[in-house]
Every structure is written in C-alpha cells, then in structure tokens.
Design a protein around this motif. Structure first.
Motif, PDB file in Angstrom:
ATOM      1  N   PHE A   1      -5.696  19.677  -5.531  1.00 62.17           N
ATOM      2  CA  PHE A   1      -5.294  19.061  -4.269  1.00 62.17           C
ATOM      3  C   PHE A   1      -4.025  18.224  -4.438  1.00 62.17           C
ATOM      4  O   PHE A   1      -3.826  17.555  -5.458  1.00 62.17           O
ATOM      5  CB  PHE A   1      -6.419  18.180  -3.723  1.00 62.17           C
ATOM      6  CG  PHE A   1      -7.650  18.952  -3.375  1.00 62.17           C
ATOM      7  CD1 PHE A   1      -7.805  19.514  -2.117  1.00 62.17           C
ATOM      8  CD2 PHE A   1      -8.660  19.154  -4.309  1.00 62.17           C
ATOM      9  CE1 PHE A   1      -8.943  20.241  -1.795  1.00 62.17           C
ATOM     10  CE2 PHE A   1      -9.790  19.882  -4.002  1.00 62.17           C
ATOM     11  CZ  PHE A   1      -9.931  20.433  -2.743  1.00 62.17           C
ATOM     12  N   SER A   2      -3.197  18.240  -3.410  1.00 58.58           N
ATOM     13  CA  SER A   2      -1.990  17.413  -3.382  1.00 58.58           C
ATOM     14  C   SER A   2      -2.334  16.032  -2.832  1.00 58.58           C
ATOM     15  O   SER A   2      -3.434  15.791  -2.329  1.00 58.58           O
ATOM     16  CB  SER A   2      -0.941  18.066  -2.484  1.00 58.58           C
ATOM     17  OG  SER A   2      -1.379  18.030  -1.120  1.00 58.58           O
ATOM     18  N   GLY A   3      -1.353  15.147  -2.906  1.00 62.86           N
ATOM     19  CA  GLY A   3      -1.518  13.843  -2.285  1.00 62.86           C
ATOM     20  C   GLY A   3      -1.997  12.768  -3.240  1.00 62.86           C
ATOM     21  O   GLY A   3      -2.415  13.046  -4.370  1.00 62.86           O
ATOM     22  N   ARG A   4      -1.927  11.531  -2.749  1.00 62.50           N
ATOM     23  CA  ARG A   4      -2.408  10.379  -3.511  1.00 62.50           C
ATOM     24  C   ARG A   4      -3.532   9.704  -2.733  1.00 62.50           C
ATOM     25  O   ARG A   4      -3.492   9.632  -1.512  1.00 62.50           O
ATOM     26  CB  ARG A   4      -1.279   9.372  -3.749  1.00 62.50           C
ATOM     27  CG  ARG A   4      -0.189   9.883  -4.671  1.00 62.50           C
ATOM     28  CD  ARG A   4       0.836   8.788  -4.930  1.00 62.50           C
ATOM     29  NE  ARG A   4       1.868   9.235  -5.846  1.00 62.50           N
ATOM     30  CZ  ARG A   4       2.888   8.472  -6.249  1.00 62.50           C
ATOM     31  NH1 ARG A   4       2.980   7.214  -5.790  1.00 62.50           N
ATOM     32  NH2 ARG A   4       3.782   8.951  -7.081  1.00 62.50           N
ATOM     33  N   LEU A   5      -4.471   9.218  -3.483  1.00 61.26           N
ATOM     34  CA  LEU A   5      -5.628   8.579  -2.842  1.00 61.26           C
ATOM     35  C   LEU A   5      -5.513   7.071  -2.866  1.00 61.26           C
ATOM     36  O   LEU A   5      -5.244   6.473  -3.912  1.00 61.26           O
ATOM     37  CB  LEU A   5      -6.928   8.989  -3.549  1.00 61.26           C
ATOM     38  CG  LEU A   5      -7.366  10.447  -3.442  1.00 61.26           C
ATOM     39  CD1 LEU A   5      -8.705  10.629  -4.148  1.00 61.26           C
ATOM     40  CD2 LEU A   5      -7.479  10.871  -1.996  1.00 61.26           C
ATOM     41  N   ARG A   6      -5.709   6.471  -1.709  1.00 58.10           N
ATOM     42  CA  ARG A   6      -5.927   5.025  -1.673  1.00 58.10           C
ATOM     43  C   ARG A   6      -7.420   4.767  -1.790  1.00 58.10           C
ATOM     44  O   ARG A   6      -8.223   5.685  -1.702  1.00 58.10           O
ATOM     45  CB  ARG A   6      -5.400   4.440  -0.358  1.00 58.10           C
ATOM     46  CG  ARG A   6      -3.916   4.636  -0.118  1.00 58.10           C
ATOM     47  CD  ARG A   6      -3.477   3.809   1.086  1.00 58.10           C
ATOM     48  NE  ARG A   6      -2.129   4.150   1.513  1.00 58.10           N
ATOM     49  CZ  ARG A   6      -1.855   5.071   2.423  1.00 58.10           C
ATOM     50  NH1 ARG A   6      -2.848   5.736   3.003  1.00 58.10           N
ATOM     51  NH2 ARG A   6      -0.615   5.343   2.767  1.00 58.10           N
ATOM     52  N   GLU A   7      -7.777   3.528  -1.953  1.00 55.08           N
ATOM     53  CA  GLU A   7      -9.189   3.181  -2.122  1.00 55.08           C
ATOM     54  C   GLU A   7      -9.987   3.631  -0.899  1.00 55.08           C
ATOM     55  O   GLU A   7      -9.611   3.373   0.248  1.00 55.08           O
ATOM     56  CB  GLU A   7      -9.342   1.678  -2.314  1.00 55.08           C
ATOM     57  CG  GLU A   7     -10.774   1.260  -2.622  1.00 55.08           C
ATOM     58  CD  GLU A   7     -10.888  -0.228  -2.906  1.00 55.08           C
ATOM     59  OE1 GLU A   7     -12.027  -0.703  -3.059  1.00 55.08           O
ATOM     60  OE2 GLU A   7      -9.836  -0.902  -2.964  1.00 55.08           O
ATOM     61  N   GLY A   8     -11.089   4.344  -1.184  1.00 53.32           N
ATOM     62  CA  GLY A   8     -11.965   4.802  -0.120  1.00 53.32           C
ATOM     63  C   GLY A   8     -11.554   6.114   0.511  1.00 53.32           C
ATOM     64  O   GLY A   8     -12.259   6.628   1.389  1.00 53.32           O
ATOM     65  N   GLU A   9     -10.420   6.701   0.087  1.00 50.90           N
ATOM     66  CA  GLU A   9      -9.961   7.955   0.658  1.00 50.90           C
ATOM     67  C   GLU A   9     -10.466   9.149  -0.137  1.00 50.90           C
ATOM     68  O   GLU A   9     -10.884   9.026  -1.290  1.00 50.90           O
ATOM     69  CB  GLU A   9      -8.429   7.998   0.702  1.00 50.90           C
ATOM     70  CG  GLU A   9      -7.808   7.154   1.790  1.00 50.90           C
ATOM     71  CD  GLU A   9      -6.322   7.409   1.917  1.00 50.90           C
ATOM     72  OE1 GLU A   9      -5.802   7.329   3.045  1.00 50.90           O
ATOM     73  OE2 GLU A   9      -5.672   7.708   0.874  1.00 50.90           O
ATOM     74  N   SER A  10     -10.394  10.320   0.482  1.00 52.82           N
ATOM     75  CA  SER A  10     -10.714  11.590  -0.167  1.00 52.82           C
ATOM     76  C   SER A  10      -9.627  12.596   0.181  1.00 52.82           C
ATOM     77  O   SER A  10      -8.862  12.417   1.146  1.00 52.82           O
ATOM     78  CB  SER A  10     -12.079  12.108   0.293  1.00 52.82           C
ATOM     79  OG  SER A  10     -13.105  11.208  -0.053  1.00 52.82           O
ATOM     80  N   PHE A  11      -9.568  13.670  -0.597  1.00 48.06           N
ATOM     81  CA  PHE A  11      -8.527  14.662  -0.375  1.00 48.06           C
ATOM     82  C   PHE A  11      -8.817  15.540   0.839  1.00 48.06           C
ATOM     83  O   PHE A  11      -7.945  15.799   1.666  1.00 48.06           O
ATOM     84  CB  PHE A  11      -8.376  15.552  -1.615  1.00 48.06           C
ATOM     85  CG  PHE A  11      -7.759  14.849  -2.783  1.00 48.06           C
ATOM     86  CD1 PHE A  11      -6.447  14.418  -2.741  1.00 48.06           C
ATOM     87  CD2 PHE A  11      -8.503  14.610  -3.931  1.00 48.06           C
ATOM     88  CE1 PHE A  11      -5.866  13.764  -3.828  1.00 48.06           C
ATOM     89  CE2 PHE A  11      -7.939  13.965  -5.021  1.00 48.06           C
ATOM     90  CZ  PHE A  11      -6.618  13.536  -4.971  1.00 48.06           C
TER      91      PHE A  11
END
Length: 767
Positions: free
Chosen positions: A185-195
């Motif tokens: 998966f692309s992208g960056r996760l902040r706290e509490g996020e999912s892809f």
C-alpha cells in the motif's frame, strides 16, 4: 508469436504459503479435461424425488466448513470476512496485527494498517491472470500487486468510496502451483489511520462472459433454507462456472450425501470431482437438474471408499446455469457407516501405563522378532489390540503426559516446554473420575511429572518415586498393583482409575552386580555405569556431538535391555493383580510411551528434540474389556489425546467441554469416518503435521517441508512444490486446529523447582 511480456514462474522454495481457519484447499479451475471414473469404481445413486436415503451417521457438514474451503467463480476468491484468510499469510499461524475486521453494510471487511500483506494460493493450471479487489481507500490511494516478486500492476482506490480495482491481465500464462501474492500500500499513516478497507481479493481468470462479476463470498454462497417443491435444505448456492473445494482424508466407510437442484427458471448442470496432486481431476458424478416452479431435488449418495486413506480435495462444481440461476448442493455432508462404530465397552477399572524412554523398534510386535525378556509385552502384542500409527504431540515428556491426562494438545494445556507446569485449572481424567466417586491413583517414577510440574491434584492417591530413593525402579508399577488390591479388598464394587508413569528404559538403571559383571566387554572402563549414566549422557548432550565409543553404546544398550525387562516383569505382576481381583475382563488396560529415546549420542533420553517421525512415533497396546478386538493390529492413526477420551468414555463419564480425540474402540472397529484433522505435534514455533503418509513440518513464517513417507521414508526430498494441494491442506488444517484450541501465552505457569526437586532432576539427567 506472442508478444513478449512477463512470465510468471512457479514459485521457488523461498516463497511463502498459507493456512486457513478451517482446513481445505484450492482445487482446479480450468484444468485439463477431466476423465470419468472407471466403470464400477464408485457407485452413485441419483433419484429425481426426495426419496429417503439410508440412515448414516453425519460427521462433517460442508456448509459449516465453508470458511476454510476455497471458493471459485471465474477465478479464486479470497474473502476477507469470516476468518477465511487465516493461514494465508506467508506461512504464519495468525493474521498480522495490522489486519482487523470492520463492517460495511452488514458485511465483514478487513481494515489494513500493514504496509504490505502476503497471501499464498494455488493456481491449478497455467493461465493468464489478473488481480482485482473490492476496496475503500483510506490513507492509501493505490497498492502495487506482485506475484512471486514480479510486478503485476496497480490497484487504485477511491477515498471513502467503494470500488472494484483491477490490474491488467498478464499476456503469458502463470505457471500452475503455489504462488504468493503481495499487495503493498502507498501512503503514510498517522495515528489511528489505516491504508484501506478490503472486502475481497480475486485472482481472476480472463473469460468472455459479459455478465457482471458476482463474488462467491460466504454471505453469497450460503442459502440457509433453499426450498424446491416445498422441501428446504441448507445449501451451498453456486453461480456457474463455480466451485467449492474442501480437503479431507476419507475412510472406507465415508460417503458424500447431498441433494442437488437449481434455483431459477432454467436448467443446470453439476459435477462432483476429486482432485489429487499429480493426477487429473476425476469426475465421480454428474447431475442435470431442471428449474422452474416444479423443480425438485435430486438426492445423491457417493461412497468414497476408492479414496480411503488418501488426502483428497472434494469439489462441488456448478458447470452450467442460466444467468441469475444458482446450482444448489443441499445439506452436503460426509457421513460414516450407516451403523455408528461401537464405543469402548464399560469398564470397572482403567489402568494406563506410560513407559518412559522406550522406542517402538525395541518392542513386540514392532521389533519383528521374539523378545524373550519382554514376556508381558509380547503377550499383549498377541492378545491385546496394537496400534501402528500412534503419535505424540510434542517431544517434551511432561507435555505428552499432560495431553494424555487432559485430552488437550500442548498449546491448550500450556505445558509446552520443560520449564512449564500443568496449571491447576486444567481438568484431568483423574479429577473427572474422582468427582464421580471413582477411586483414582497416580504413580510416577519420572520427575517431570511430579507435583513440582503440576501433576497430582485431583487424584485420591499420589505416589512420587524419585530416582534418588534407593527403592526398586519398578516401585510405581508395584505400588499401583498394591493399591488396586487394597481398593478391591475394601469394596469389591469400587471402580478405579490408575495412571502409572513408569521409568521404562530411562537411566538410572537398576542392575544387579551379577548382571553387570556378565556384560561385555569384561574389562569395560568407560563412563557408562547404571547409577550415573543419565548425568553422563546429559553432559554429552550439552556438548552437542557424538562422543560415545562403540563399547559405550553397547553398554547403554545392554543396561537398557536389562532395566526394561524388569519393568516388563512388573507389568506382568500388575496384570496378574487385576486377574486375581477378578477385574481383568472388565479392565481397560493401556500401555504406551511418552517419548522415543533417540538413537544418536546427542539425543539419548533428551527432550525438546526436532519433531521427527522416529521420535514422535509411540507404541500403543490396548486390552479392551471383554477382549474386544483381541489380537488385532490397527493401521488407522491415533494420538495421545485419544487415550484420555477412551478412558473417560469407558468409565461412563464425560468431559464438561466437547472432547477432542477419538474413541480407540471406534478406531479399532474400522468404522470411523472422515479424518478432518492431521496428527499435529508442536514445539515452540515448530510444527509437524502428519496425514496418512504425508508429513508437513517446519517453522512458522518459513516455507515448510513436505515428506511422503510411502516413497521417501527418510524424508530426503521436499515435495512441497510438486504436491501443492497436500501442502496447503496440511498447513491450513494445522493452523486452524491450533487457533481453535490455543490458550493465551499468559496462562503458561513455570514449574516450582526447589532444592530437592533440582537434585532429583540432576540425577535424572534433566538439568
């Protein structure tokens, strides 16, 4: 000439695999044209109405097995809901921590917070493929998809919107066999996020069908009460072309029973096939069914005796149906004999003896020659029932005995290593019997089953015989005999249960000076002597190399033989006590082992050995009340936990939970039905699962080793890639069973080793 594109090769030995929360496996989409079953090989009944079928003992309901079966419609579907992905994560036992269940419109999806996920599957035949997924983008806008580390394409997501994304179709076909799909998966996760949230992933086979793809998710496939002509069945409902595939090992008595119909106004066609590694798919039955208002069920019953003892994938296939129509398989079950196998006869006395440190090749009848020094075991080999495929669940002695006494595998009772104790919360057969006014006694001469390791609570009489006591090595067996005599003398109506953990062939050995002087060579001056041999051998094990001379090995062998002969005589006296008390004909008498002693210097009387068949294979003698099955040798597989279930059943008692294992009398009858699970042994992150002649072993997270004992008894060759169906079936069953019984790691309790216990363990060679 075809345009040059990527060629997806058969995965190498380094690729990853799967295991599913159930047990079944991928079959064959678009395989070579199946051949028909030879005439007369399998008889099938197909009647147009709901004529009653002969009664049968239903064993396996395939609708209940669906979460762990493979579902196919225009390619393989990987449903993220209902636990159907468990075991598909790169040979791991559980799903990654970053995959959690969420709900969308009443359906279960997977919320992904792992950077990448790896899923393993079988491609049944060479074919171009594409990968698609129904997903909602969250922190990720796209994911790259690779097959065996070769890029296939990209799945593009829509943030907070459900859409189906697909990769391009490969131009050249992917090879058949095991493959690993990697989604990154692309992208960056902040706290509490999912892809992303994913509903399903499809490994698609391109076709010219213009119809919108309907994924065969579990929610879509199960029709709880599909009715034809007013007759309802809980059904598997398949669009055509589509199939459900499940792996089992049928017995001679196993039969498939189902009712086939079609939901819709048109007609339909169905097939039932058997898939096996290295062989073409075998059609064992075809059915043509009519739809409409007057549609009826066609009852089918197929004996699976031609496949008895083989690991097969059973496929229910919808080959044709009009658009919108569904082929129905109503209440499909794998049933056993019309007559249920007999249960173990009622017993007034149950006596179980586990011999420590013995190997089956040393004992009759497996030694293949007369054993004059083992008269009692020789008599049991001739007059009792012997089981040729009896297996331990671990290579830790206390773990094996804990399984024998609780009827649970090591991951459930938590005695998984030499430093663990049996928790007091674990209910043993002794506690169950004591609570039902059965007199119980535990007699042990093996230090790792003393109270320090949690053994003893729940028994009305407990005797621990340490090797430092100076008393005869046969004391546990002799004490059990004396206790039986006293119990019967007090009240002839007493029922009793005795468990004896005997020293068997383990040092220190009890040998008279005369016997010692008679051993050759006469001038032996090596380190092996009866009293301290266990400590000497323990030091050798710590050096991890073979350093015994031929004379040393001969001395170990001779002392073992003398000691085991003494144990055999004590067993004879124990049986004599039962006969004198008038109990023998009403006694369930069982003799087994706890762990093979090992042949190399570094393995002699060691624990925690690699999970190899020679170490896991144990002897099993059973004298049933009334001499049931006397003199028979049984080839069906059995396990240590079967002893607990048989003992409790023979006393007319039961576990508070659903029992595991099998009734040994039922096994001996030959009427046991389908084998749903292999024989599983585990030690830490290592496992060994045996199903018939196939053994899958390895470490979690690493591609396993598959051995076929029938053609390769020494397990020199890895057949994983040439037997993908068997590999996946064994691994998925292993993971599924483990997840169903495993206790939290926090429940493991350490043994309490005081100074006295430490001294005893030192003499035993355990420290």
């Amino acid at each position: 000439m075809r345009a040059r594109v990527i060629r997806i090769l058969r995965p190498s030995a380094a690729l990853t695999l799967l295991s599913v929360a159930g047990a079944l496996l991928s079959g064959c989409t678009g395989c070579e044209r199946p051949r028909d079953l030879p005439a007369g090989a399998v008889a099938a009944s197909a009647t147009p109405a709901a004529a009653p079928l002969p009664p049968a003992r239903e064993l396996v309901h395939l609708v209940d097995e669906l979460p762990s079966c493979d579902l196919e419609h225009r390619g393989l579907l990987l449903d993220t809901g209902a636990g159907a992905l468990l075991g598909r994560f790169a040979w791991q036992a559980t799903a990654p921590t970053g995959i959690n269940a969420v709900e969308h419109d009443g359906s279960t999806w997977a919320r992904i917070s792992e950077r990448q996920i790896k899923l393993t599957f079988i491609l049944p035949s060479a074919s171009p493929i594409f990968v698609s997924a129904r997903a909602v983008g969250l922190a990720s806008r796209y994911a790259t998809v690779s097959l065996d580390d070769q890029l296939l394409g990209t799945l593009r997501f829509q943030r907070d919107q459900i859409r189906i994304a697909s990769t391009p179709t490969t131009t050249l076909p992917a090879d058949p066999g095991l493959h690993t799909l990697t989604v990154r998966f692309s992208g960056r996760l902040r706290e509490g996020e999912s892809f992303a949230d994913i509903d399903w992933i499809r490994v698609g086979i391109p076709d010219e069908d213009p119809a919108t793809y309907g994924p065969p998710t579990l929610r879509d496939v199960v029709a709880p009460a599909a009715a034809l002509s007013g007759v309802p069945h809980r059904s598997i409902a398949l669009r055509a072309p589509g199939a459900v595939r499940c792996a089992f090992r049928p017995s001679r008595a196993t039969r498939l029973r189902t009712a086939v119909g079609v939901l819709g106004s048109a007609e339909g066609d169905a097939e039932i096939r058997v898939l096996r590694d290295g062989q073409e798919p075998l059609v064992i039955h075809r059915v043509h069914v009519e739809g409409g208002d007057k549609a009826t069920w066609t009852d089918v019953e197929l004996p699976l005796a031609p496949f008895a003892g083989s690991l097969i994938t059973l496929e229910l296939r919808a080959t044709a149906a009009a658009r919108g129509g569904r082929v129905l398989f109503g209440d499909p079950v794998l049933a056993g004999s019309p007559e249920p196998p007999p249960s173990v006869p009622a017993a007034r006395a149950v006596v179980i003896v586990a011999l420590n440190g013995v190997e089956r090749p040393d004992l009759p009848p497996w030694s293949g020659h007369p054993e004059p020094s083992l008269a009692t075991l020789s008599d049991l080999a001739a007059s009792a029932t012997t089981f040729d495929h009896h297996r331990a669940p671990s290579t830790v002695v206390s773990s094996v005995i804990a399984s024998l006494l609780t009827g649970l595998p090591p991951s459930a009772h938590t005695v998984t290593d030499t430093g663990a104790r049996l928790p007091a919360r674990m209910t043993t057969i002794g506690a169950i019997a004591s609570d039902s006014s059965v007199r119980t006694g535990l007699f042990t001469g093996v230090p790792t089953t003393f109270r320090a390791f949690g053994f003893g609570p729940g028994w009305s009489r407990v005797l621990e015989h340490p090797p430092t006591s100076g008393e005869p090595a046969t004391t546990p067996i002799d004490a059990a005999a004396a206790w039986i005599s006293e119990t019967v003398r007090q009240d002839a109506g007493n029922r009793l249960l005795a468990f004896v953990h005997a020293r068997g062939g383990h040092p220190p050995w009890e040998v008279s000076p005369k016997e010692l002087n008679a051993l050759k060579p006469a001038d032996y001056a090596g380190p092996i002597e009866p009293r301290r041999a266990a400590q000497v051998l323990a030091r050798l094990r710590n050096r991890r190399r073979d350093v015994l001379s031929p004379d040393d090995r001969d001395r170990v062998r001779d002392l073992f033989t003398i000691a085991l002969a003494g144990q055999d005589r004590a067993l004879g006296n124990l049986i004599g006590t039962l006969k004198t008390a008038g109990l023998w004909d009403e006694t369930l008498f069982i003799v087994t082992g706890d762990l093979a002693s090992g042949r190399s210097d570094a393995a002699l009387y060691a624990e925690g050995l690699d999970l190899q068949e020679p170490v896991l294979t144990l002897p099993l003698y059973v004298h049933f009340p009334g001499d049931l099955y006397a003199g028979q040798r049984v080839s069906a597989p059995t396990e240590i936990i079967d002893i607990a279930r048989t003992a409790i059943a023979s006393l007319g008692l039961s576990f508070a939970r659903k029992p595991l294992g099998k009734d040994l009398a039922s096994v001996a009858s030959g009427l046991e039905g389908v084998e749903r699970d292999p024989q599983i042994a585990a030690l830490g992150d290592r496992y060994s699962a045996r199903w018939g002649n196939l053994v899958l072993s390895g470490r979690l997270g690493v591609p396993p080793f598959l051995c076929d004992l029938e053609v390769d008894p020494t397990c020199a060759f890895n057949r994983r890639d040439v037997m993908p169906l068997a590999t996946m079936a064994l691994f998925r069953r292993t993971v599924t069973f483990d997840l169903s019984v495993r206790a939290p790691v926090s429940q493991r309790e350490p043994a309490t080793i005081d100074a006295e216990t430490a001294a005893v363990l030192n003499v035993w060679g355990a420290q």
